[in-house]
Write a protein that holds these residues in place. Structure first.
Motif, PDB file in Angstrom:
ATOM      1  N   TRP A   1       6.798  44.463  42.901  1.00  0.00           N
ATOM      2  CA  TRP A   1       6.970  45.988  42.310  1.00  0.00           C
ATOM      3  C   TRP A   1       5.978  47.010  42.955  1.00  0.00           C
ATOM      4  CZ3 TRP A   1       4.108  49.048  38.926  1.00  0.00           C
ATOM      5  CH2 TRP A   1       4.498  50.118  38.678  1.00  0.00           C
ATOM      6  N   SER A   2       4.807  46.324  42.903  1.00  0.00           N
ATOM      7  CA  SER A   2       3.743  47.380  43.205  1.00  0.00           C
ATOM      8  C   SER A   2       3.660  47.313  44.934  1.00  0.00           C
ATOM      9  CB  SER A   2       2.367  46.770  42.816  1.00  0.00           C
ATOM     10  OG  SER A   2       2.037  45.570  42.945  1.00  0.00           O
ATOM     11  N   SER A   3       4.201  46.530  45.629  1.00  0.00           N
ATOM     12  CA  SER A   3       4.275  46.476  47.024  1.00  0.00           C
ATOM     13  C   SER A   3       5.250  47.832  47.676  1.00  0.00           C
ATOM     14  CB  SER A   3       5.102  45.204  47.779  1.00  0.00           C
ATOM     15  OG  SER A   3       6.244  45.227  47.492  1.00  0.00           O
ATOM     16  N   GLY A   4       5.929  48.198  46.767  1.00  0.00           N
ATOM     17  CA  GLY A   4       6.767  49.409  47.129  1.00  0.00           C
ATOM     18  C   GLY A   4       8.167  49.038  48.105  1.00  0.00           C
ATOM     19  N   ARG A   5       8.293  47.681  48.061  1.00  0.00           N
ATOM     20  CA  ARG A   5       9.508  47.057  49.059  1.00  0.00           C
ATOM     21  C   ARG A   5      10.507  46.614  48.378  1.00  0.00           C
ATOM     22  NH1 ARG A   5       5.729  44.398  53.948  1.00  0.00           N
ATOM     23  NH2 ARG A   5       4.122  45.976  54.141  1.00  0.00           N
ATOM     24  N   LEU A   6      10.695  46.873  47.235  1.00  0.00           N
ATOM     25  CA  LEU A   6      11.958  45.962  46.682  1.00  0.00           C
ATOM     26  C   LEU A   6      13.414  46.304  47.271  1.00  0.00           C
ATOM     27  CD1 LEU A   6      11.370  46.726  42.760  1.00  0.00           C
ATOM     28  CD2 LEU A   6      10.904  44.628  44.150  1.00  0.00           C
ATOM     29  N   THR A   7      14.069  45.307  47.361  1.00  0.00           N
ATOM     30  CA  THR A   7      15.634  45.666  47.649  1.00  0.00           C
ATOM     31  C   THR A   7      16.411  45.533  46.828  1.00  0.00           C
ATOM     32  OG1 THR A   7      15.634  43.053  48.263  1.00  0.00           O
ATOM     33  CG2 THR A   7      14.855  44.515  49.940  1.00  0.00           C
ATOM     34  N   THR A   8      16.184  45.085  45.566  1.00  0.00           N
ATOM     35  CA  THR A   8      17.030  44.949  44.705  1.00  0.00           C
ATOM     36  C   THR A   8      16.208  44.946  43.208  1.00  0.00           C
ATOM     37  OG1 THR A   8      18.693  43.849  43.219  1.00  0.00           O
ATOM     38  CG2 THR A   8      17.077  42.419  44.270  1.00  0.00           C
ATOM     39  N   ALA A   9      16.806  45.324  42.065  1.00  0.00           N
ATOM     40  CA  ALA A   9      16.097  45.516  40.726  1.00  0.00           C
ATOM     41  C   ALA A   9      15.620  44.016  40.155  1.00  0.00           C
ATOM     42  CB  ALA A   9      16.906  46.037  39.488  1.00  0.00           C
ATOM     43  N   LEU A  10      14.365  44.065  39.663  1.00  0.00           N
ATOM     44  CA  LEU A  10      13.879  42.814  38.793  1.00  0.00           C
ATOM     45  C   LEU A  10      14.355  42.488  37.438  1.00  0.00           C
ATOM     46  CD1 LEU A  10      10.166  43.137  40.192  1.00  0.00           C
ATOM     47  CD2 LEU A  10      12.089  42.120  41.461  1.00  0.00           C
ATOM     48  N   THR A  11      14.387  41.294  37.246  1.00  0.00           N
ATOM     49  CA  THR A  11      14.969  41.119  35.743  1.00  0.00           C
ATOM     50  C   THR A  11      13.760  40.323  34.933  1.00  0.00           C
ATOM     51  OG1 THR A  11      17.204  40.491  36.902  1.00  0.00           O
ATOM     52  CG2 THR A  11      16.669  39.760  34.296  1.00  0.00           C
TER      53      THR A  11
END
Length: 297
Positions: A145-155
């Motif tokens: 998350w903190s990388s700022g490079r998510l492609t989809t939501a986390l669960t």
């Protein structure tokens, strides 16, 4: 040439774009890498996935609110420590703060995305909240998350969203093996100092998170105030313009009434003059007819 550094730089750029611009920009960067002879970088760039709306909002939050992100990560560490130590009192307090902060940051992420022209519906907003819960629960998820490079939501892991307000009974320490050297027991005063320090440290982290949440709410309220102030200014300007047009219309109405009255007076005067002239003409014609020799004409 550091291929990984080049790919990282491109990824940072791409995941800062709105989703609608991502694919074209990615393909252009991959084509540029291939043209420059960087086949490995081109393949890596071409493999980058376009972020979902929720992932974009989450990435935007990380990029635009670094102070809140740092405090949020600290809250996650405190929660995980409390979970491991089975500290029921601390879990209850941190769980409440978790809900407050997650709600505040989710609202901020939604607002930031909408400021970029990306509407975030209720479903995507829920995914943003789930991503934040996952970042609190798992250090690997926090790193993603903190990388700022998510492609989809986390669960988040099952059960984390409903942390227990009370902790189970602590397991009793195992009996030391025979012959094992016993560690010196800390003095009561040292234990108290350590407990006070740990309590103060946790309190500082928690109050920092609370302050971050309140600051996020303040920014949201200030933004809303600015929007309403702008709307009021536009409405005032519109009212002023309409009042000016109304004054001009009333002035025109008054002038038209005066002109109509003047024209009516002129019509009446002209009608009277025409009637008088017609009567004079008729009288003259009658006199002419009565003159001697008129029959001869």
């Amino acid at each position: 040439m550091d291929v990984d550094a080049d790919v990282d730089a491109v990824a940072d750029e791409l995941y800062g774009l709105v989703p609608g611009r991502f694919t074209q920009a990615r393909d252009e960067r991959a084509a540029g890498a291939r043209k420059a002879g960087q086949a490995q970088a081109a393949r890596a760039i071409a493999g980058l996935r376009r972020p979902t709306r929720a992932a974009f909002a989450s990435n935007l939050l990380v990029r635009r609110r670094p102070t809140e992100v740092a405090a949020f990560l600290e809250l996650g560490e405190a929660l995980r420590r409390a979970h491991r130590s089975l500290d029921g009192t601390q879990l209850k307090d941190l769980s409440h703060r978790r809900h407050v902060v997650v709600a505040a940051l989710a609202r901020t992420a939604r607002q930031l995305a909408e400021e970029e022209g990306q509407a975030v519906g209720d479903s995507a907003a829920h995914e943003v909240e789930q991503t934040l819960h996952a970042a609190l629960a798992d250090p690997d998820a926090a790193a993603q998350w903190s990388s700022g490079r998510l492609t989809t939501a986390l669960t988040p892991p099952v059960g984390f969203a409903e942390l227990s307000a009370t902790a189970p009974e602590r397991p009793r320490p195992a009996v030391a093996r025979a012959g094992a050297a016993a560690k010196p027991k800390p003095s009561r005063e040292a234990e108290q100092r350590r407990a006070r320090y740990e309590q103060a440290r946790r309190k500082a982290a928690e109050t920092g998170v609370e302050a971050t949440a309140r600051e996020a709410e303040l920014r949201g309220a200030e933004q809303e105030q600015r929007e309403h102030d702008q709307a009021l200014g536009e409405a005032d300007a519109r009212v002023a313009e309409l009042e000016r047009q109304l004054r001009e219309a009333r002035t025109g109405q008054d002038e038209a009434r005066r002109a109509l009255a003047e024209a009516t007076d002129r019509v009446r005067a002209a009608a009277r003059a025409a009637g008088a002239a017609r009567r004079k003409a008729d009288a003259a014609a009658d006199r002419l007819a009565e003159l001697p020799g008129a029959q001869e004409q």
